[in-house]
Scaffold this motif. Structure first.
Motif, PDB file in Angstrom:
ATOM      1  N   VAL A  76      -3.745   3.063  26.384  1.00 60.64           N
ATOM      2  CA  VAL A  76      -3.060   4.348  26.221  1.00 60.64           C
ATOM      3  C   VAL A  76      -3.565   5.004  24.939  1.00 60.64           C
ATOM      4  O   VAL A  76      -3.640   4.364  23.883  1.00 60.64           O
ATOM      5  N   PRO A  78      -3.671   8.776  22.373  1.00 64.16           N
ATOM      6  CA  PRO A  78      -2.892   9.979  22.047  1.00 64.16           C
ATOM      7  C   PRO A  78      -3.158  11.115  23.029  1.00 64.16           C
ATOM      8  O   PRO A  78      -4.286  11.313  23.485  1.00 64.16           O
ATOM      9  N   GLN A  80      -2.073  11.385  26.073  1.00 63.75           N
ATOM     10  CA  GLN A  80      -1.819  11.024  27.464  1.00 63.75           C
ATOM     11  C   GLN A  80      -0.316  10.955  27.730  1.00 63.75           C
ATOM     12  O   GLN A  80       0.473  10.589  26.859  1.00 63.75           O
ATOM     13  N   VAL A  99       5.854   5.156  22.563  1.00 65.13           N
ATOM     14  CA  VAL A  99       4.884   6.110  23.112  1.00 65.13           C
ATOM     15  C   VAL A  99       4.718   7.284  22.150  1.00 65.13           C
ATOM     16  O   VAL A  99       3.598   7.731  21.864  1.00 65.13           O
ATOM     17  N   ALA A 104       1.142   9.578  21.981  1.00 64.86           N
ATOM     18  CA  ALA A 104       1.110   9.895  23.402  1.00 64.86           C
ATOM     19  C   ALA A 104       2.399  10.658  23.717  1.00 64.86           C
ATOM     20  O   ALA A 104       3.212  10.917  22.829  1.00 64.86           O
ATOM     21  N   THR A 166      -4.738  16.931  29.633  1.00 63.82           N
ATOM     22  CA  THR A 166      -3.908  16.493  28.518  1.00 63.82           C
ATOM     23  C   THR A 166      -2.889  17.569  28.170  1.00 63.82           C
ATOM     24  O   THR A 166      -2.992  18.720  28.588  1.00 63.82           O
TER      25      THR A 166
END
Length: 502
Positions: A76, A78, A80, A99, A104, A166
């Motif tokens: 994962v 940033p 997303q 998160v 993210a 994004t």
């Protein structure tokens, strides 16, 4: 004994407002960094409670750092989007913050995932699913574009291999706007805007570190997530996470044990608790409550007055919408005889509400028009509907609500555009039908819609509530005349579960 008497002065309940930081100094700071710094002031205080499990603020951030490392290891990055398909829980809460800490974008999905439509087109890269959620795991595993990855002891990750875009740079989180038709819209909220909204909400509700709040609202919607969870987290309060399936049972013994001070409900929950109280099926101790906040939809005056008797504390009406960040206006009702009880209150600090004509001209107090909201917390746009007009902080939202402002600036909402009908020589609002039905029947929820030349009324009641359709039509005839025999079509549904959505 209740902590609040309906004859008491409001000054007995209100605390002195806690000083707030400079609201205009948000800059580029992120919500999660602000929370981390504030929580360093009281590391040993209890942050989250779920059943027999609890975390102090120090333990909370230790868990966040661990899950942040696990997310990074899983791939994962940033920007997303990570959809967390989980009911409210301690683990969901820490993963949500982890998160955010990774930069993210968390997106809580704790409702039927089908309302999001085609997941391959949703622009969500990751889906985090508890290992106990068998149905969702099977659904995602059956999609050819999903790759399953183990994450930790409680969650698995599913990666969407379809092309995705994004989020905007300042996007902090995604929430669902509970639209009335079609697939749900996914709203992008910014760090700066969400911080602004939280701070305004904290001031309007006078939240403090001494508060203990009980959450049964789904945090997939902005009212539960921003209005309750993040606002209490911001002040360093204690958050009690309840299972909606067992909320009514848990209330009986958890409220007194944890000395709950704030409770947030949607109108169907208020009516349900009022009904159970009347049947002596709600032996909970509410003596520590400072207030009950109600939002998400309109609530009738009869339900508010009854709730003040049930809970023995003020009821605070709140108004807002996900696209506005979400909180907009607040009206504390201290006395059942409040002459302005129909109002949703004054705008929160830094928010401006206008009433405008169809041509967009601002109307004077007392004139009816469309509600327009100016707020720094206005959304960036709809994440899953890029063709829809985008917004930026400090922009405006033109709602579909119709209402007026009084001379003091208080907002009164009459309904939504189109929520009117003709009976005889008069034009009525849907809310007038709702008022009649709620005044005479213990319905939990009433919804009206136009269908051809008729008004279809759907009502929900508890399974053991005795009501005859003929009695409903009789009350409608008394209120709206004999012509309503052909105008209204009534349908009754029954439930024994908690209605924790609006």
């Amino acid at each position: 004994m209740s902590a609040y008497s309906l004859t008491d002065s409001p000054s007995i309940v209100l605390r002195q407002p806690h000083p707030l930081p400079d609201w205009n100094g948000v800059g580029r700071e992120t919500l999660v960094n602000v929370l981390r710094r504030r929580h360093e002031q009281h590391p040993e205080k209890t942050a989250l409670i779920e059943g027999k499990r609890s975390l102090t603020y120090a333990e909370l951030w230790e868990q966040i750092r661990y899950q942040q490392r696990m997310l990074r290891r899983a791939g994962v990055v940033p920007g997303q989007v990570v959809a967390i398909c989980s009911p409210n829980s301690l683990d969901m809460s820490t993963l949500f913050l982890a998160v955010m800490a990774l930069k993210a974008v968390p997106f809580v999905v704790n409702y039927r995932i089908e309302v999001l439509g085609d997941l391959s087109q949703l622009n969500v890269v990751w889906f985090a699913v508890p290992r106990t959620s068998i149905a969702i795991r099977k659904q995602l595993a059956s999609e050819p574009y999903m790759e399953q990855h183990p994450f930790d002891a409680r969650f698995d990750l599913f990666r969407n291999t379809c092309p995705t875009r994004t989020t905007a740079d300042d996007t902090a989180l995604l929430v669902t706007s509970s639209g009335s038709s079609g697939n749900a819209k996914v709203v992008q909220l910014t760090n700066s805007g969400t911080l602004f909204n939280i701070r305004a909400n904290v001031q309007a509700l006078n939240l403090s570190p001494d508060d203990v709040t009980a959450i049964a609202l789904p945090m997939g919607y902005s009212y539960g997530l921003v209005g309750q969870f993040l606002s209490h987290l911001y002040v360093g309060a204690t958050i009690l996470l309840l299972d909606p399936m067992f909320f009514l049972h848990q209330m009986v013994w958890l409220f007194g044990r944890h000395r709950v001070t704030t409770l947030f409900l949607v109108p169907p929950m208020v009516r349900q608790l009022n009904y159970l109280h009347d049947r002596k099926l709600l032996p909970a101790d509410f003596s520590t409550l400072r207030f009950v906040a109600v939002g998400g939809n309109r609530i009738e005056t009869t339900a508010i007055r009854k709730a003040m008797q049930v809970f023995g504390c003020p009821v605070i009406k709140t108004y807002g919408l996900a696209e506005a960040g979400p909180r907009v206006a607040t009206h504390p009702v201290y006395h059942s005889a409040d002459p302005d009880v129909e109002s949703v209150g004054l705008p929160n600090r830094g928010v401006r509400v206008q009433i405008v004509s169809d041509e967009g001209e601002e109307l004077l107090p007392g004139k009816i028009g469309t509600v327009r909201i100016h707020s720094p917390s206005v959304m960036m746009g709809y994440f899953n509907a890029p063709a829809c007009p985008s917004h930026r902080p400090h922009a405006t939202i033109m709602t579909k609500d119709v209402g007026y402002l009084d001379s003091q600036g208080r907002l009164f909402v009459l309904g939504r555009k189109g929520d009117q009908f003709q009976a005889g020589e008069r034009t009525y609002w849907f809310r007038e039908v709702e008022n009649v039905l709620y005044a005479h029947f213990a319905f939990l929820k009433v919804a009206l819609r136009h269908q051809e030349s008729q008004i279809h009324i759907a009502a929900i009641a508890m399974k053991d509530y005795p009501v005859q359709e003929t009695d409903v039509h009789e009350r409608l005839r008394e209120a709206f005349g004999p012509s309503c025999n052909r105008l209204f079509v009534f349908t009754l549904m029954r439930t024994n579960t908690l209605l924790n959505e609006k």
